[in-house]
Scaffold this motif. Structure first.
Motif, PDB file in Angstrom:
ATOM      1  N   LEU A  96       0.834  -1.511   0.089  1.00 43.84           N
ATOM      2  CA  LEU A  96      -0.449  -0.022  -0.432  1.00 43.84           C
ATOM      3  C   LEU A  96       1.099   1.141   0.372  1.00 43.84           C
ATOM      4  CD1 LEU A  96      -2.576   1.632  -0.053  1.00 43.84           C
ATOM      5  CD2 LEU A  96      -2.825   1.146   2.503  1.00 43.84           C
ATOM      6  N   ALA A  97       1.983   1.423   0.402  1.00 44.30           N
ATOM      7  CA  ALA A  97       2.532   2.504   0.620  1.00 44.30           C
ATOM      8  C   ALA A  97       3.316   2.602  -0.388  1.00 44.30           C
ATOM      9  CB  ALA A  97       4.234   1.738   1.953  1.00 44.30           C
ATOM     10  N   GLN A  98       3.371   1.839  -1.164  1.00 44.48           N
ATOM     11  CA  GLN A  98       4.290   1.545  -3.026  1.00 44.48           C
ATOM     12  C   GLN A  98       3.682   2.401  -3.753  1.00 44.48           C
ATOM     13  OE1 GLN A  98       6.071  -1.629  -4.049  1.00 44.48           O
ATOM     14  NE2 GLN A  98       6.703  -0.458  -6.074  1.00 44.48           N
ATOM     15  N   HIS A  99       2.140   1.587  -3.467  1.00 42.85           N
ATOM     16  CA  HIS A  99       1.023   2.202  -4.593  1.00 42.85           C
ATOM     17  C   HIS A  99       0.785   3.476  -4.429  1.00 42.85           C
ATOM     18  CE1 HIS A  99      -2.658   2.481  -6.357  1.00 42.85           C
ATOM     19  NE2 HIS A  99      -3.205   2.740  -5.313  1.00 42.85           N
ATOM     20  N   HIS A 105       3.966   9.700  -7.521  1.00 44.95           N
ATOM     21  CA  HIS A 105       4.806  10.044  -8.591  1.00 44.95           C
ATOM     22  C   HIS A 105       4.295  10.832  -9.780  1.00 44.95           C
ATOM     23  CE1 HIS A 105       7.679   6.433  -7.102  1.00 44.95           C
ATOM     24  NE2 HIS A 105       7.119   7.435  -6.399  1.00 44.95           N
ATOM     25  N   THR A 106       3.179  10.170 -10.305  1.00 47.86           N
ATOM     26  CA  THR A 106       2.253  10.842 -10.734  1.00 47.86           C
ATOM     27  C   THR A 106       1.500  12.276 -11.268  1.00 47.86           C
ATOM     28  OG1 THR A 106       0.997   8.476 -11.453  1.00 47.86           O
ATOM     29  CG2 THR A 106       0.155  10.498 -12.451  1.00 47.86           C
ATOM     30  N   ILE A 107       1.690  12.048  -9.747  1.00 40.44           N
ATOM     31  CA  ILE A 107       0.777  13.900  -9.378  1.00 40.44           C
ATOM     32  C   ILE A 107       2.260  14.709  -9.227  1.00 40.44           C
ATOM     33  CG2 ILE A 107       0.229  15.468  -7.366  1.00 40.44           C
ATOM     34  CD1 ILE A 107      -1.205  13.191  -7.002  1.00 40.44           C
ATOM     35  N   LEU A 223      10.114  -0.360  -2.266  1.00 39.47           N
ATOM     36  CA  LEU A 223       9.893   0.878  -1.007  1.00 39.47           C
ATOM     37  C   LEU A 223      11.060   1.946  -1.653  1.00 39.47           C
ATOM     38  CD1 LEU A 223       7.255   2.123   0.594  1.00 39.47           C
ATOM     39  CD2 LEU A 223       8.493   0.748   1.818  1.00 39.47           C
ATOM     40  N   ALA A 224      11.744   1.116  -1.578  1.00 41.69           N
ATOM     41  CA  ALA A 224      13.146   2.331  -1.599  1.00 41.69           C
ATOM     42  C   ALA A 224      13.701   2.497  -2.738  1.00 41.69           C
ATOM     43  CB  ALA A 224      14.494   1.928  -1.495  1.00 41.69           C
ATOM     44  N   GLU A 225      12.877   2.157  -4.086  1.00 39.71           N
ATOM     45  CA  GLU A 225      13.179   2.813  -5.653  1.00 39.71           C
ATOM     46  C   GLU A 225      11.668   4.267  -4.908  1.00 39.71           C
ATOM     47  OE1 GLU A 225      15.462   2.379  -8.261  1.00 39.71           O
ATOM     48  OE2 GLU A 225      15.934   2.322  -6.439  1.00 39.71           O
ATOM     49  N   ALA A 226      10.866   3.216  -4.524  1.00 38.21           N
ATOM     50  CA  ALA A 226       9.248   4.494  -5.324  1.00 38.21           C
ATOM     51  C   ALA A 226      10.122   5.949  -4.082  1.00 38.21           C
ATOM     52  CB  ALA A 226       8.245   3.970  -4.127  1.00 38.21           C
ATOM     53  N   LEU A 227      10.897   5.635  -3.192  1.00 41.32           N
ATOM     54  CA  LEU A 227      10.903   7.130  -2.277  1.00 41.32           C
ATOM     55  C   LEU A 227      11.882   7.149  -3.327  1.00 41.32           C
ATOM     56  CD1 LEU A 227      11.791   5.502   1.159  1.00 41.32           C
ATOM     57  CD2 LEU A 227       9.587   7.180   0.282  1.00 41.32           C
ATOM     58  N   GLU A 232      13.562  12.379  -7.255  1.00 44.64           N
ATOM     59  CA  GLU A 232      14.461  12.563  -8.133  1.00 44.64           C
ATOM     60  C   GLU A 232      13.117  13.862  -8.396  1.00 44.64           C
ATOM     61  OE1 GLU A 232      15.131  10.695 -12.355  1.00 44.64           O
ATOM     62  OE2 GLU A 232      15.119   9.639 -10.378  1.00 44.64           O
ATOM     63  N   LEU A 233      11.747  13.324  -8.669  1.00 51.20           N
ATOM     64  CA  LEU A 233      11.036  14.167  -9.651  1.00 51.20           C
ATOM     65  C   LEU A 233      10.394  15.870  -8.764  1.00 51.20           C
ATOM     66  CD1 LEU A 233       7.902  11.523  -9.805  1.00 51.20           C
ATOM     67  CD2 LEU A 233       9.362  12.215 -11.217  1.00 51.20           C
ATOM     68  N   ALA A 234      10.537  15.389  -7.394  1.00 51.90           N
ATOM     69  CA  ALA A 234      10.886  16.749  -6.643  1.00 51.90           C
ATOM     70  C   ALA A 234      12.148  17.303  -7.509  1.00 51.90           C
ATOM     71  CB  ALA A 234      10.794  16.314  -5.044  1.00 51.90           C
ATOM     72  N   ALA A 235      13.432  17.453  -7.061  1.00 49.54           N
ATOM     73  CA  ALA A 235      14.326  17.732  -8.028  1.00 49.54           C
ATOM     74  C   ALA A 235      13.812  18.006  -9.222  1.00 49.54           C
ATOM     75  CB  ALA A 235      15.167  16.415  -7.708  1.00 49.54           C
TER      76      ALA A 235
END
Length: 283
Positions: A96-99, A105-107, A223-227, A232-235
């Motif tokens: 669920l955390a990863q989902h 990410h999409t947002i 999960l680490a990859e999702a974080l 990366e997207l914030a950057a």
């Protein structure tokens, strides 16, 4: 005796009003009088919030207000998903955390793409109403600060430095400073899996073990990859934002006395999860 007009009125009130397109009956929700599309979304109130400050009205001020109000709505959704993702990690629901992070990410990609719309406004167009924005500044976005705090970049000095905060905003920011971040929750995930994370060396060894044995630790690795993707997207958004600001106002100070592009450039190297980036050197 009933008149013809009265009879027609009675007939009209009982008829179901429908339309036909390509032979298909279409109904317009006539039975939804108690809750309509507009009332559910509170469109009357929402569409009344774009109040222009310029006089005479500058054409592009509506675009500027709309874009930034949409940003704040997306920030609200991002906070909703990030908070739930953190709580899911703390409760052991890694899927669920990863989902939820994938939704973030999409947002975040959408937030970056919205800059394209803002850049349809020329510096001359912006200049028609920019002076009206003082002392307001995008640096004052409380929700954006909440996102940074919840991600892991907590900055208590912001609460002390910014004098325009309401009491409610101060409480919200202080709560974000006091509560666990996404990274704190991820460390709990590692500890529940049997790893020690008390020191940097122990944490690095744990991350190397997870990365080297995805068969056993696949959920933690993803999960680490999702974080990292969130980071990366914030950057990417920060980089896109600073270029847009430079294109719009050059090196001039920002509204509200902010440092403008100079401050934004100083934030380009910010990373929420430096341990995950450092891990790349050994993979």
């Amino acid at each position: 005796m009933t008149s013809t007009s009265e009879a027609d009125g009675a007939q009209d009130s009982s008829e179901t009003v429908t339309g036909r397109w390509d032979g298909v009956d279409v109904n317009f929700g006539e039975e939804g009088g108690r809750l309509t599309y507009g009332s559910y979304l509170r469109l009357e109130q929402l569409l009344d919030q774009q109040r222009l400050e310029s006089d005479p009205p500058a054409h592009d001020e509506l675009l500027f207000i709309t874009i930034h109000q949409v940003y704040e709505l997306w920030f609200k959704q991002v906070l909703h998903e990030m908070t739930a993702s953190r709580d899911a990690m703390l409760s052991g629901e890694l899927w669920l955390a990863q989902h939820l992070l994938r939704r973030v990410h999409t947002i975040e990609r959408t937030l970056t793409q919205q800059v394209d719309i803002l850049e349809t406004m020329t510096p001359q167009d912006f200049g028609e109403f920019r002076h009206r924005l003082s002392p307001a500044s995008g640096f004052q976005s409380v929700q954006f600060r909440e996102i940074e705090f919840l991600s892991a970049a907590k900055d208590p000095s912001f609460v002390k430095r910014f004098r325009g905060l309401s009491e409610d905003e101060k409480v919200r920011l202080q709560r974000r400073l006091d509560e666990p971040t996404l990274w704190d929750a991820f460390l709990v995930v590692l500890e529940k899996a049997g790893f020690t994370t008390a020191s940097d060396d122990e944490l690095y060894n744990a991350l190397q073990t997870v990365a080297g044995d995805r068969g056993q630790y696949g959920a933690i690795w993803e999960l680490a990859e999702a974080l990292l993707q969130h980071d990366e997207l914030a950057a990417a958004w920060r980089a896109r934002h600073v270029v847009m600001v430079e294109r719009m106002i050059g090196t001039k100070p920002g509204t509200g006395g902010s440092s403008g592009a100079g401050y934004l450039r100083s934030r380009l190297d910010l990373r929420y999860y430096p341990h995950l980036w450092h891990l790349r050197t050994s993979l």
